[in-house]
Design an enzyme around this catalytic site. Structure first.
Site, PDB file in Angstrom:
ATOM      1  N   ASN A  91      57.149  45.363 -85.664  1.00 48.82           N
ATOM      2  CA  ASN A  91      57.877  45.702 -84.451  1.00 48.82           C
ATOM      3  C   ASN A  91      59.028  44.734 -84.202  1.00 48.82           C
ATOM      4  O   ASN A  91      58.889  43.531 -84.409  1.00 48.82           O
ATOM      5  CB  ASN A  91      56.938  45.675 -83.244  1.00 48.82           C
ATOM      6  N   ASP A 118      55.252  53.074 -78.547  1.00 46.90           N
ATOM      7  CA  ASP A 118      54.741  51.713 -78.617  1.00 46.90           C
ATOM      8  C   ASP A 118      53.665  51.503 -77.553  1.00 46.90           C
ATOM      9  O   ASP A 118      53.286  52.429 -76.846  1.00 46.90           O
ATOM     10  CB  ASP A 118      55.925  50.753 -78.447  1.00 46.90           C
ATOM     11  N   HIS A 119      53.198  50.278 -77.400  1.00 44.29           N
ATOM     12  CA  HIS A 119      52.095  49.882 -76.519  1.00 44.29           C
ATOM     13  C   HIS A 119      51.816  50.821 -75.344  1.00 44.29           C
ATOM     14  O   HIS A 119      52.660  51.018 -74.476  1.00 44.29           O
ATOM     15  CB  HIS A 119      52.371  48.488 -75.936  1.00 44.29           C
ATOM     16  N   HIS A 146      54.155  38.091 -78.222  1.00 43.32           N
ATOM     17  CA  HIS A 146      55.370  38.795 -77.816  1.00 43.32           C
ATOM     18  C   HIS A 146      56.316  37.831 -77.107  1.00 43.32           C
ATOM     19  O   HIS A 146      55.877  36.895 -76.446  1.00 43.32           O
ATOM     20  CB  HIS A 146      55.034  39.934 -76.841  1.00 43.32           C
ATOM     21  N   HIS A 185      52.884  42.616 -84.925  1.00 43.32           N
ATOM     22  CA  HIS A 185      53.442  42.555 -83.571  1.00 43.32           C
ATOM     23  C   HIS A 185      53.861  41.124 -83.268  1.00 43.32           C
ATOM     24  O   HIS A 185      53.357  40.176 -83.860  1.00 43.32           O
ATOM     25  CB  HIS A 185      52.403  42.989 -82.529  1.00 43.32           C
ATOM     26  N   GLU A 235      54.384  42.175 -72.696  1.00 46.31           N
ATOM     27  CA  GLU A 235      55.285  43.276 -73.020  1.00 46.31           C
ATOM     28  C   GLU A 235      54.937  44.451 -72.122  1.00 46.31           C
ATOM     29  O   GLU A 235      53.795  44.936 -72.109  1.00 46.31           O
ATOM     30  CB  GLU A 235      55.179  43.705 -74.489  1.00 46.31           C
TER      31      GLU A 235
END
Length: 340
Positions: free
Chosen positions: A271, A95-96, A212, A249, A169
């Site tokens: 996600n 992920d990110h 997020h 997201h 995040e």
């Protein structure tokens, strides 16, 4: 089934796009949360995606060294063994990953998978994310071009985030404002830089108001209809219908209609982290409160070993998180859609 091969992962994404459903991408930070994710996918008869963020990988690497690559590789290797016992296809994803962590995370993992492929094996991960949303679009796409070439050589799909997702995040944060909406021009520049499949397949995390974190319905203004505008704009210029595989997201608090509109407009991956974290932790908290005199040695007593045994509350956590994964597959219409 084993972890999805590159061919199976491509088939998964193709089926999702054609069938207008998406796979939940579940963030995991331990063998327990991995088991919960796999169990949820199996119970829902849904293929799925398990992913590890930079913070998750650091946690998995242990607090002594906090090595992200070690943590990610260790859980991925464990997943390759464990997934063979589950009757669904699972893709592994990171992920990110912002610019300052590329050299300590994604680039070493790409190099590792390239060596595996050169040796006749499949890559360790099936996709990696480059989060360049904090950079200018020009710099973002320049780095994405480099990473896409490396990913293609390793039979890996790249995920790119071209404009910001709000909230925070793993240390990457953006304000909640009008910049959270990708424009058609942004999408065209992305297609010009990365192609539309001929340079390697990529997933596109476009922004349509995503944030997020934890939000109640109505607190975030999502515009999933924007994804159709992006697709149509790029299709008109390049002559390719449905040009992007979109990623959703920041979906916490989304309404059912917002999710369905996103699916109809090309989202193939969504996600899920905040909600599954809570689902995992909630029964643990309840167990501790309800059995405080068993998990603690109160007033000189010895407690209750069965109450503080991690397996006792760990099973509760796994079951709760697995149920949330099942719910996600139902919301995203992937339940019952596993590759036979």
């Amino acid at each position: 089934m084993p972890i999805a091969t590159p061919e199976v992962y491509n088939e998964m994404l193709d089926r999702a796009k054609a069938g207008k459903f998406a796979y939940p991408a579940i963030n995991v930070t331990s063998s327990q949360t991995l088991n919960a994710a796999l169990r949820g996918f199996a119970e829902a008869e849904s293929d799925g995606i398990v992913q590890i963020s930079t913070g998750g990988a650091e946690f998995l690497g242990g607090q002594y060294s906090k090595d992200m690559v070690t943590g990610a590789v260790a859980l991925a290797e464990y997943a390759h063994i464990l997934a063979e016992k589950y009757p669904v296809n699972i893709a592994l994803h990171t992920d990110h990953c912002p610019k300052d962590k590329l050299d300590g995370y994604v680039r070493p993992l790409l190099a590792l998978s390239k060596k595996r492929v050169e040796a006749g094996l499949n890559p360790l991960f099936q996709s990696h994310m480059w989060d360049g949303s904090a950079e200018t679009l020009a710099d973002n796409l320049q780095i994405a071009q480099e990473l896409l070439e490396q990913a293609r050589a390793a039979k890996i799909i790249l995920e790119v985030e071209i404009t910001p997702t709000g909230g925070e995040e793993d240390g990457v944060s953006h304000e909640i404002n009008d910049s959270l909406y990708t424009t058609v021009e942004d999408a065209i520049r992305t297609a010009e830089a990365l192609g539309l499949g001929e340079k390697g397949r990529y997933l596109l995390a476009a922004s349509f108001g995503n944030v997020h974190g934890v939000y109640k319905p109505g607190n975030v203004v999502l515009r999933p209809d924007l994804l159709k505008e992006l697709s149509d704009g790029v299709a008109a210029k390049f002559g390719k219908a449905s040009p992007f595989d979109f990623v959703f997201h920041g979906g916490s608090g989304s309404t059912e209609q917002e999710i369905l509109t996103a699916l109809d407009n090309g989202v193939v991956k969504m996600n899920l982290d905040t909600d599954t974290q809570y689902a995992f932790t909630r029964p643990v908290a309840a167990h501790m409160f309800q059995n405080y005199d068993g998990v603690l040695k109160v007033d000189g007593e010895v407690g209750n070993k069965k109450a503080y045994d991690p397996r006792t509350w760990g099973k509760l956590a796994e079951a709760s998180m697995a149920a949330r994964v099942v719910e996600a597959t139902q919301n995203l219409r992937s339940a019952g859609n596993k590759i036979k």
